[in-house]
Design an enzyme around this catalytic site. Structure first.
Site, short mmCIF file in Angstrom:
data_model
loop_
_atom_site.label_atom_id
_atom_site.label_comp_id
_atom_site.label_asym_id
_atom_site.label_seq_id
_atom_site.Cartn_x
_atom_site.Cartn_y
_atom_site.Cartn_z
N THR A 244 2.75 -67.94 48.37
CA THR A 244 3.87 -67.20 48.29
C THR A 244 4.29 -66.91 49.59
OG1 THR A 244 2.93 -65.69 46.47
CG2 THR A 244 5.04 -64.78 47.54
N LEU B 241 0.68 -60.90 51.08
CA LEU B 241 1.28 -61.86 50.16
C LEU B 241 0.09 -62.92 50.06
CD1 LEU B 241 4.87 -62.38 51.46
CD2 LEU B 241 4.25 -60.85 49.62
N ASP B 242 0.12 -63.46 48.76
CA ASP B 242 -0.89 -64.62 48.58
C ASP B 242 -0.39 -65.82 49.60
OD1 ASP B 242 -1.98 -63.17 46.50
OD2 ASP B 242 -0.86 -64.27 44.90
N ARG B 243 -1.39 -66.40 49.96
CA ARG B 243 -1.15 -67.71 50.77
C ARG B 243 0.07 -68.63 50.39
NH1 ARG B 243 -3.02 -73.08 51.35
NH2 ARG B 243 -3.79 -73.11 49.27
N ARG C 285 2.12 -63.14 38.97
CA ARG C 285 1.43 -64.44 38.47
C ARG C 285 0.82 -64.27 37.21
NH1 ARG C 285 -1.86 -66.57 43.11
NH2 ARG C 285 -2.13 -68.54 41.87
#
Length: 282
Positions: A134, A130-132, A224
């Protein structure tokens, strides 16, 4: 070391060990490691070769040695465990925490948290990232077999809040690639990689929309980018034009995951709550 026992039934009678393990999901590389490790494969407690044949009632045992090295354990750990057993660990990653260590994040990544609950002499194997910014569930495989069997096999329910009003449900099918002059930013381009996002509007909040999302593909920043592309960027996502007045990171959360347990074969569903900043939006 992970030791796994298999009780051989009638349907696998006279099957070669190699074929049985491959059908179970053991990769070629792991099979070679087992073959070349002393007593990593036994039948009824005795050494066995991968070309040996099994009989109904046999107990086949494989011993998977740890490989790799975990990072240093986190000193400050307030991350909740959603699930934990001998083969998998599921952590509820907070927002603003990276999955892996980097030059700017030493000791405060999810990998450092995982090190608190796993053997130090094994690798950190996050099945997906997961993105930082998220939040939500991240599944970590504790051994090579679990990692191999779970790769690409996790279904995830994401929730997001986007700008503007969307109703009903639909699919965004738009290819994504990195923007030429950016290291990080992605966009929709005809020559990008195939990317498919399914969405369903849940309800509206102050002119914004709470969405439930499922992905067919896992491109970097996919959700996104797709919602920015249709002029409904996620709230807080300043990289793609989102409004940050109500939340200071992209309003995106991985709430539920579904998968088949890599060893037991049990159908699994693991769920977590929304974090506080997300609750404030909805």
């Amino acid at each position: 070391m992970r030791i796994i026992n298999f009780k051989i039934t009638e349907k696998d009678n006279n099957k070669q060990i190699r074929d049985f393990l491959r059908e179970f999901g053991v990769s070629s590389s792991l099979l070679i490691k087992l073959k070349n490790t002393e007593n990593a494969i036994t039948v009824n407690g005795s050494f066995a070769r991968i070309i040996d044949r099994l009989s109904e009632g046999d107990t086949l045992t494989i011993s998977i040695k740890n490989s790799g090295k975990m990072p240093e354990p986190a000193v400050n750990n307030n991350v909740r465990i959603a699930y934990n057993d001998d083969d998998i660990l599921v952590l509820n990653k907070p927002e603003m925490m990276p999955v892996h260590e980097s030059r700017n994040h030493r000791g405060d990544a999810l990998s450092n948290v995982a090190a608190c609950y796993m053997d130090r002499d094994t690798a950190f194997r996050a099945v997906y990232r997961l993105d930082r910014d998220t939040s939500g569930l991240v599944l970590i495989a504790k051994n090579e077999l679990a990692a191999c069997k779970l790769a690409g096999k996790i279904r995830k329910d994401y929730y997001a809040v986007c700008r503007g009003i969307l109703t009903g449900s639909s699919t965004i099918d738009a290819p994504i690639r990195r923007i030429d002059d950016s290291i990080i930013k992605r966009g929709v381009f005809d020559d990008g990689e195939k990317a498919i996002t399914h969405w369903c509007a849940i309800h509206h909040i102050n002119g914004n929309t709470l969405l439930k999302l499922n992905l067919e593909t896992g491109r970097t920043h996919q959700i996104r980018v797709h919602f920015a592309h249709i002029n409904h960027p996620l709230l807080g996502d300043t990289l793609y034009g989102g409004d940050s007045s109500l939340i200071n990171r992209q309003a995106l959360h991985c709430k539920t995951i579904y998968f088949t347990h890599p060893i037991s074969g049990e159908k699994m569903k693991i769920d977590c709550d929304f974090p506080q900043d997300f609750k404030g939006l909805i």
